[in-house]
Design an enzyme around this catalytic site. Sequence first.
Site, mmCIF file in Angstrom:
data_model
loop_
_atom_site.group_PDB
_atom_site.id
_atom_site.type_symbol
_atom_site.label_atom_id
_atom_site.label_comp_id
_atom_site.label_asym_id
_atom_site.label_seq_id
_atom_site.Cartn_x
_atom_site.Cartn_y
_atom_site.Cartn_z
ATOM 1 N N THR A 313 0.834 -1.200 0.000
ATOM 2 C CA THR A 313 0.000 0.000 0.000
ATOM 3 C C THR A 313 0.870 1.251 0.000
ATOM 4 O OG1 THR A 313 -1.752 -1.160 1.210
ATOM 5 C CG2 THR A 313 -1.821 1.247 1.211
ATOM 6 N N TRP A 316 2.424 1.565 -3.394
ATOM 7 C CA TRP A 316 1.420 1.968 -4.386
ATOM 8 C C TRP A 316 1.308 3.488 -4.441
ATOM 9 C CZ3 TRP A 316 -3.301 4.602 -4.028
ATOM 10 C CH2 TRP A 316 -4.127 4.525 -5.144
ATOM 11 N N HIS A 317 1.472 4.133 -3.302
ATOM 12 C CA HIS A 317 1.381 5.586 -3.274
ATOM 13 C C HIS A 317 2.633 6.253 -3.807
ATOM 14 C CE1 HIS A 317 -2.015 4.760 -0.511
ATOM 15 N NE2 HIS A 317 -2.461 5.923 -0.947
ATOM 16 N N GLY A 318 3.780 5.591 -3.770
ATOM 17 C CA GLY A 318 4.996 6.188 -4.293
ATOM 18 C C GLY A 318 6.227 5.428 -3.869
ATOM 19 N N PHE A 468 -0.874 10.258 -7.723
ATOM 20 C CA PHE A 468 -0.685 8.850 -7.449
ATOM 21 C C PHE A 468 -1.185 7.991 -8.604
ATOM 22 C CE2 PHE A 468 -1.343 10.749 -3.140
ATOM 23 C CZ PHE A 468 -0.006 10.717 -2.792
#
Length: 468
Positions: A313, A316-318, A468
């Site tokens: 997670t 996934w954001h960066g 994102f």
Amino acid sequence: MVFSSIEFLLYFLPIFFIIYALVPNRLKNLVLLVGSLIFYAYGESRFLLLLVVSVLVNYMAARFIGAENYYKEKYKDEEKYDTYLEWRKGVMLFIVTINVGILLLFKVVMGGETLPLGVSFYTFQILSYMIDVYRRDIPAETSLLKLGTYIAMFPQLVSGPIVNYDEVSETLNSRKMTWKSVQNGLKVFTLGLASKVLIADRVGFLWNDIQMQGYESMSTALAWLGAIAFSFKIYFDFYGYSLMAIGLGSMMGFKLPENFRNPYMADSVRDFYRRWHITLSRWFCNYVYIPLGGSRNGEFCTIRNLLVVWALTGLWHGGNGNFLLWGIMLWAVIVVERQVIGFLDRHPINGESLWKQLNLIPRLYVWAIIPVTWMFFAITDIEQLKIYVGRMFGSTPEYVVAGDWRNALATYGSLLVVAALASTPILKRIYHRWRDHMVMNVVLAALFWICVWRIMVEGNNPFMYFKF
């Protein structure tokens, strides 16, 4: 193009819906797909080809993977059919590698500096479709137009909600655009627009002021005000977008899934993320957590599976280290909660868990800890993050601007109160109670044009989750 822009509100939206309403039902998917590609190209024309190629490649791969019955009939020879099954597995592995590889390329290898608009969202949506086809949960879509419309649909293309194909497949085949659906959708859209323009953007000014001032000379009280301001900014920014997406979907005859359910009313961090970005949590649960074994194989495996989910997670954001730290921190908090709340649940007092009997205290705990975790999300420079968190917990700087928190509270205090009130179910209940009354229509119309005026005066402020 973003929803909270003059170009979208006064030009794209009315022109699109006039055309969409006038064409017969058989052409609505085509109009929606073309409109979505125009919408995307306006904001990110250089990556439009990537989106189109992604649709085409995944369409062809899904057709092959989903053609199991055809090849079973074609290859009466069992050995040839087994060969097809091996190819099926290989194609699935290849297509997952390609989709995930695109995310890793832009987010990790390139550091997120050049990120295609909405790539995280539409890639996860594509992956959910491909995995469901491979699992035989849904048949492969034979219409390229329908699949393209599902993936590229502009209401949820760039920031979600992440929609499973089976949630909209029937609506893609047949739907009605009624006056009631348009009216209700426009109301929800307006609520989302007001959440973004009148709350998120304005409370974000406090966070911007703190960033401009620098973290070295701020007081502990101002550090906490900044964390609270960012918490409200990201919530009403993303919640506002999700409401607008749901409202636009309703106007076109779609029912998009709920993405937020009063997260700041949660009684634990685990509960908070069951209510926050619900479709992303659902994605990780269905396609990562449960396939790893979920909570079926004992506490150690459950904790390990949660670690994988929260690390992914964060990534996934960066690809920045702060996002991974954010994910790991949330994992650690949730693991501790599982032990504490689990113990209290197993040893009830008067037949009820002590955690539930504490009533307000668990909610105050959430309101205290969530702003701290958001700082790990907000500040990408690890050294600056250390300074900020240190200020939150009392480290003394060489110089402090006298009364900095009082000045901030005098300027933004009333807005923070409004944001706190709006994060409870109170305003939502008032809306549902009065949404069909003329008074509510007048209020929403006024909110819409106030938002338009604010955008014209201050300019457009992009949605945070666009990056994102």
